[in-house]
Design a protein around this motif. Sequence first.
Motif, PDB file in Angstrom:
ATOM      1  N   VAL A  11       0.858  -1.182   0.000  1.00 52.03           N
ATOM      2  CA  VAL A  11       0.000   0.000   0.000  1.00 52.03           C
ATOM      3  C   VAL A  11       0.900   1.241   0.000  1.00 52.03           C
ATOM      4  CG1 VAL A  11      -1.914   1.198   1.118  1.00 52.03           C
ATOM      5  CG2 VAL A  11      -1.723  -1.294   1.321  1.00 52.03           C
ATOM      6  N   GLU A  45       1.442  -3.298   4.711  1.00 45.70           N
ATOM      7  CA  GLU A  45       1.122  -1.939   5.188  1.00 45.70           C
ATOM      8  C   GLU A  45       2.198  -1.408   6.122  1.00 45.70           C
ATOM      9  OE1 GLU A  45      -0.365   0.745   5.160  1.00 45.70           O
ATOM     10  OE2 GLU A  45      -2.531   0.642   5.034  1.00 45.70           O
ATOM     11  N   ASP A  46       2.302  -0.090   6.173  1.00 41.36           N
ATOM     12  CA  ASP A  46       3.202   0.542   7.132  1.00 41.36           C
ATOM     13  C   ASP A  46       2.599   0.542   8.537  1.00 41.36           C
ATOM     14  OD1 ASP A  46       1.179   2.268   6.354  1.00 41.36           O
ATOM     15  OD2 ASP A  46       2.467   3.985   5.967  1.00 41.36           O
TER      16      ASP A  46
HETATM   17 MG    MG Z   1      -0.355   3.061   4.842  1.00 44.37          MG
END
Ligand code: MG
Length: 173
Positions: free
Chosen positions: A38, A96-97
């Motif tokens: 993402v 995702e982060d």
């Molecule tokens: Mg993100």
Amino acid sequence: MSTLKVMIGRDEIRSKTKELAARISEDYKDKDLLMVCVLKGGFMFMADLAREMTIDVNLDFISCSSYGSATVSSGVVRILKDIDYDITGKHILIVEDLIDTGLTLKYLKDLFAAKGCASVKVCTILDKPSRRRVVMEPDYEGIIIPDAFVVGYGLDYAEKYRNLPDVCIVCDD
Ligand code: MG
Ligand code: IMP
């Protein structure tokens, strides 16, 4: 002026990433895995996670934005760049982060499931479970952090600080 305080250092991120990659490699060793990053926040974690994987994987990227202010998610997600692959029958791992309210991931999981993938799971390097507005449990969870706005390791504040190798808190002086 603002100063940056390291919350999660690069060594902790690296060892957690190795641990997650080992688990994912084992779990998907007999499956066709497509890792979907993402953007933009997930780019650094994706690069580190992908190079620690010990199985063959495909990589793809999606970019979305949630309407709202810089620091508060609205829940309305807009796709800015879709993935390139036909995901029918593929096993998807969303990379995702950070999971905050969980709204972005809920939207993306539902979107991929509707497109007919074989499975869809989530891996995040950071998690703020105290901020959740929907049920969203990551299948591969990195480091749990408190409810504070963080930058670095892909995460930005007004497009700044994404390149920092550590996860930091911005303190206004
Ligand atoms: Mg993100
Ligand atoms: P969610 O939809 O609220 O779970 O969060 C969506 C995205 O907002 C995350 O994947 C991050 O890219 C971004 N975000 C959430 N919290 C922070 C933060 O503390 N700093 C920078 N970006 C954040």
